[in-house]
Design an enzyme around this catalytic site. Structure first.
Site, short mmCIF file in Angstrom:
data_model
loop_
_atom_site.label_atom_id
_atom_site.label_comp_id
_atom_site.label_asym_id
_atom_site.label_seq_id
_atom_site.Cartn_x
_atom_site.Cartn_y
_atom_site.Cartn_z
N HIS A 17 0.86 -1.19 0.00
CA HIS A 17 0.00 0.00 0.00
C HIS A 17 0.90 1.24 0.00
O HIS A 17 2.13 1.14 -0.03
CB HIS A 17 -1.03 -0.03 1.13
CG HIS A 17 -0.49 -0.03 2.53
ND1 HIS A 17 0.38 0.92 3.00
CD2 HIS A 17 -0.70 -0.87 3.57
CE1 HIS A 17 0.67 0.68 4.27
NE2 HIS A 17 0.03 -0.42 4.64
N HIS A 20 4.01 1.46 2.34
CA HIS A 20 5.21 0.74 1.93
C HIS A 20 5.90 1.48 0.77
O HIS A 20 7.11 1.54 0.69
CB HIS A 20 4.88 -0.69 1.48
CG HIS A 20 4.06 -1.46 2.47
ND1 HIS A 20 2.76 -1.84 2.22
CD2 HIS A 20 4.35 -1.90 3.71
CE1 HIS A 20 2.29 -2.50 3.27
NE2 HIS A 20 3.23 -2.55 4.19
N CYS A 126 3.03 -12.31 19.56
CA CYS A 126 2.01 -11.77 18.65
C CYS A 126 2.46 -12.00 17.22
O CYS A 126 3.51 -11.49 16.79
CB CYS A 126 1.80 -10.28 18.89
SG CYS A 126 0.72 -9.54 17.61
N CYS A 129 2.69 -8.79 15.01
CA CYS A 129 3.96 -8.06 15.15
C CYS A 129 5.15 -8.95 14.84
O CYS A 129 6.25 -8.45 14.65
CB CYS A 129 4.15 -7.53 16.57
SG CYS A 129 2.90 -6.37 17.10
N CYS A 143 -2.84 -7.39 22.01
CA CYS A 143 -1.84 -6.54 21.37
C CYS A 143 -2.56 -5.30 20.84
O CYS A 143 -3.50 -5.42 20.05
CB CYS A 143 -1.18 -7.28 20.20
SG CYS A 143 -0.29 -6.16 19.11
N HIS A 146 -2.69 -5.00 16.98
CA HIS A 146 -3.45 -5.96 16.17
C HIS A 146 -4.78 -6.36 16.80
O HIS A 146 -5.51 -7.18 16.24
CB HIS A 146 -2.58 -7.19 15.86
CG HIS A 146 -1.41 -6.83 15.01
ND1 HIS A 146 -0.18 -6.51 15.54
CD2 HIS A 146 -1.30 -6.67 13.67
CE1 HIS A 146 0.64 -6.19 14.56
NE2 HIS A 146 -0.01 -6.27 13.41
N LYS A 294 -5.94 5.46 10.42
CA LYS A 294 -4.88 4.48 10.25
C LYS A 294 -5.12 3.71 8.94
O LYS A 294 -6.25 3.40 8.61
CB LYS A 294 -4.97 3.54 11.46
CG LYS A 294 -3.86 2.55 11.56
CD LYS A 294 -4.03 1.72 12.83
CE LYS A 294 -3.31 0.41 12.59
NZ LYS A 294 -3.48 -0.57 13.61
N LYS A 297 -6.70 -2.54 6.08
CA LYS A 297 -7.52 -3.26 5.11
C LYS A 297 -8.98 -3.27 5.54
O LYS A 297 -9.88 -3.10 4.72
CB LYS A 297 -6.99 -4.69 5.02
CG LYS A 297 -7.10 -5.28 3.65
CD LYS A 297 -6.46 -6.64 3.65
CE LYS A 297 -6.70 -7.35 2.35
NZ LYS A 297 -6.13 -8.70 2.38
N1 MSP Z 1 9.12 -7.54 7.63
C1 MSP Z 1 9.26 -6.51 8.58
C2 MSP Z 1 10.54 -5.72 8.32
C3 MSP Z 1 11.80 -6.54 8.32
S1 MSP Z 1 13.18 -5.58 7.91
C4 MSP Z 1 14.49 -6.56 8.28
C5 MSP Z 1 8.07 -5.55 8.47
N2 MSP Z 1 7.37 -5.60 7.33
S2 MSP Z 1 6.08 -4.74 7.00
O1 MSP Z 1 5.56 -5.28 5.77
O2 MSP Z 1 5.19 -4.70 8.11
O3 MSP Z 1 6.58 -3.30 6.67
C6 MSP Z 1 6.72 -2.32 7.67
C7 MSP Z 1 7.22 -1.04 7.03
O4 MSP Z 1 6.31 -0.59 6.00
C8 MSP Z 1 7.31 0.14 7.96
O5 MSP Z 1 8.48 0.12 8.75
C9 MSP Z 1 7.29 1.28 6.98
O6 MSP Z 1 8.54 1.35 6.35
C10 MSP Z 1 6.25 0.82 5.98
N3 MSP Z 1 4.89 1.24 6.35
C11 MSP Z 1 3.82 0.44 6.58
N4 MSP Z 1 2.72 1.20 6.85
C12 MSP Z 1 3.07 2.51 6.83
C13 MSP Z 1 2.38 3.72 7.07
N5 MSP Z 1 1.11 3.76 7.37
N6 MSP Z 1 3.11 4.87 6.97
C14 MSP Z 1 4.43 4.87 6.66
N7 MSP Z 1 5.09 3.74 6.46
C15 MSP Z 1 4.46 2.54 6.52
O7 MSP Z 1 7.85 -4.80 9.40
#
Ligand code: MSP
Length: 473
Positions: A17, A20, A126, A129, A143, A146, A294, A297
């Protein structure tokens, strides 16, 4: 000079999304900027595939073969970044063979350092997380992130001696102010390391999806321990020593603020354990909401970055993300504000400027001299210090100055009055300013930058940001 930049590797339990995309585009901006300086750049991103939540998502999708599921989903991520034109040097998957080898090598380095021991884990986990929880982390037994109760675990595990590195971590944090950025995050991590650090379980007995613990086939390596090592694998650890020596340590790990502790406590301690240098900077940006909510989904407000880029053009989306939100802080994403920035700053201020200058230069038959305009130092320092919004602020400042210059000097008047020298000089200044603007925009808006430069070359004006219909996402 080299520059190695990474993003988190993302879970594949869902498609990307806009959140990311935000981190990944930021890394692309940095990669493009440093390439532009002539540095050898390595930009790494990828997918984190051994998570329990991926296995759960596979089951939910009715797919019994988790690997087939992660194969399919990882492709979705790869295609998304491709569609957005990101200049990724390697897209890493933690199910790849070289990564398994790297994790095994790392495990044995850490074992040799005496930092891995067997114990019994009793507590909460969790899966959302992918993290072990303490009672204090929960709200009403759930949590808070979540909104569900963590699993109660009691199993034999391997532990990593994180506490052994408490003092060394604190010293590193204090000695290298650029290690954790922005500064507000540094204070948060420092106090966590100081007060709350404990040894961490780095294996699971009751899961089958994951990399087996070397020498103990009944255990799978904890997904974060596995995932963090991707930053080493990506540049060749255990596989391509020469490349590894060239690029490690990373210059910038870009992460969201949600995963700062893993990157600024567990990860550097792991590296110390394996005798490897630490990354120069971990930069945690903020989180953004969509229209104040926030991103989730279940709320149905996830914005597909590819659809957005189709609608506004990928450059406009990139511009918006780093212009609207101070990099490092939380922010809010709204379609109305994207439309507003598009109409005012891009179409009116920038697009019209380029068009007017070129139309006038043609009309008054100004022959542009070959320029290689210097870029303001304020822009470079903002880029170096990851104040991306301020770098774009410098660009817009220049756009406004150029527009003001047109109004103040009124080239059409100079032409009418036959002041040819003043006219030529004004037009020349404006053309140089356009070139500077194009160059500064390059990391953020590569297509627009190239279009401006090519128009300057051909001296043929073409409209830049077409008027668009109201968005309907
Ligand atoms: N797989 C772990 C990271 C491992 S790194 C060795 C993870 N993955 S995740 O798919 O949950 O991605 C988290 C990251 O996505 C956040 O740290 C950020 O970079 C990005 N974001 C996810 N949602 C976001 C927002 N709502 N706003 C900004 N960044 C966001 O954690």
């Amino acid at each position: 000079m080299k520059f190695y930049v990474t993003t988190p590797i993302y879970y594949v339990n869902d498609k990307p999304h806009i959140g990311h995309a935000y981190t990944t585009i930021a890394a692309d901006v940095l990669a493009r900027y440093h390439r532009g300086l002539g540095q050898e750049v390595f930009f790494l991103t990828g997918t984190d595939e051994h998570a329990q939540k991926n296995a759960e998502a596979a089951a939910k999708a009715g797919e019994s073969d988790v690997k087939a599921y992660v194969d399919r989903m990882s492709l979705v991520w790869q295609e998304t970044w491709k569609a957005m034109g990101l200049t990724i040097d390697r897209f890493i998957r933690t199910t790849e063979a070289d990564h398994k080898k790297a994790v095994e090598r790392f495990w044995s380095a850490s074992t040799d350092a005496g930092d891995i021991y067997e114990g019994t884990y009793q507590g909460l986990y969790c899966t959302g997380c992918e993290e072990y929880k303490k009672e204090d982390d929960l709200a009403d037994g759930k949590c808070p992130l979540h909104n569900r109760a963590p699993e109660q675990l009691a199993e034999k595990n391997y532990f990593f001696k994180l506490t052994k590195y408490r003092q060394a971590l604190l010293e590193h944090i204090d000695a290298y102010p650029e290690f954790i950025q922005p500064i507000s995050r540094r204070n948060e991590v420092r106090s966590y390391v100081d007060k709350f650090l404990s040894d961490v379980s780095i294996s699971r007995e009751t899961v089958s999806w994951g990399i087996p613990v070397p020498g103990d086939d009944a255990q799978r390596i904890y997904v974060w321990f596995d995932a963090l090592i991707n930053y080493l694998t990506g540049v060749g650890y255990a596989n391509d020593e020469a490349n590894f020596q060239k690029f490690w340590p990373a210059d910038v790990h870009l992460v969201g603020k949600d995963i700062i502790k893993f990157h600024c406590a567990l990860w550097p301690a792991m590296l110390m354990s394996a005798g490897l240098p630490l990354p120069k900077t971990v930069f945690a940006h903020g989180f953004f909401t969509i229209n104040g909510q926030k991103i989730s989904k279940s709320l149905g407000n996830t914005i597909d970055p590819v659809a957005l880029a189709k609608d506004f053009g990928s450059d406009a989306v990139r511009f918006f993300l780093f212009r609207e939100i101070s990099f490092g802080e939380d922010g809010d994403f709204s379609l109305e504000r994207l439309e507003k920035r598009y109409d005012t700053e891009l179409a009116s201020e920038l697009g019209n400027l380029v068009n007017r200058v070129l139309v006038m230069a043609n009309k008054y038959e100004v022959v542009p001299k070959l320029f290689s305009a210097a870029i303001p130092e304020a822009y470079h320092s903002a880029m170096r210090e990851l104040r991306l919004h301020e770098a774009l602020g410098e660009v817009m400042k220049q756009v406004r100055e150029a527009n003001q210059l047109i109004e103040a000097r009124a080239p059409w008047k100079l032409a009418k009055e036959g002041q040819n020298e003043a006219l030529a000089q004004t037009m020349q200044t404006l053309l140089v300013m356009l070139e500077q603007i194009a160059k500064m925009l390059d990391p953020f808006m590569p297509e627009t930058s190239a279009q401006i430069l090519s128009q300057l070359n051909s001296m043929r004006p073409e409209p830049l940001f077409p008027r668009r219909e109201k968005a309907s996402l």
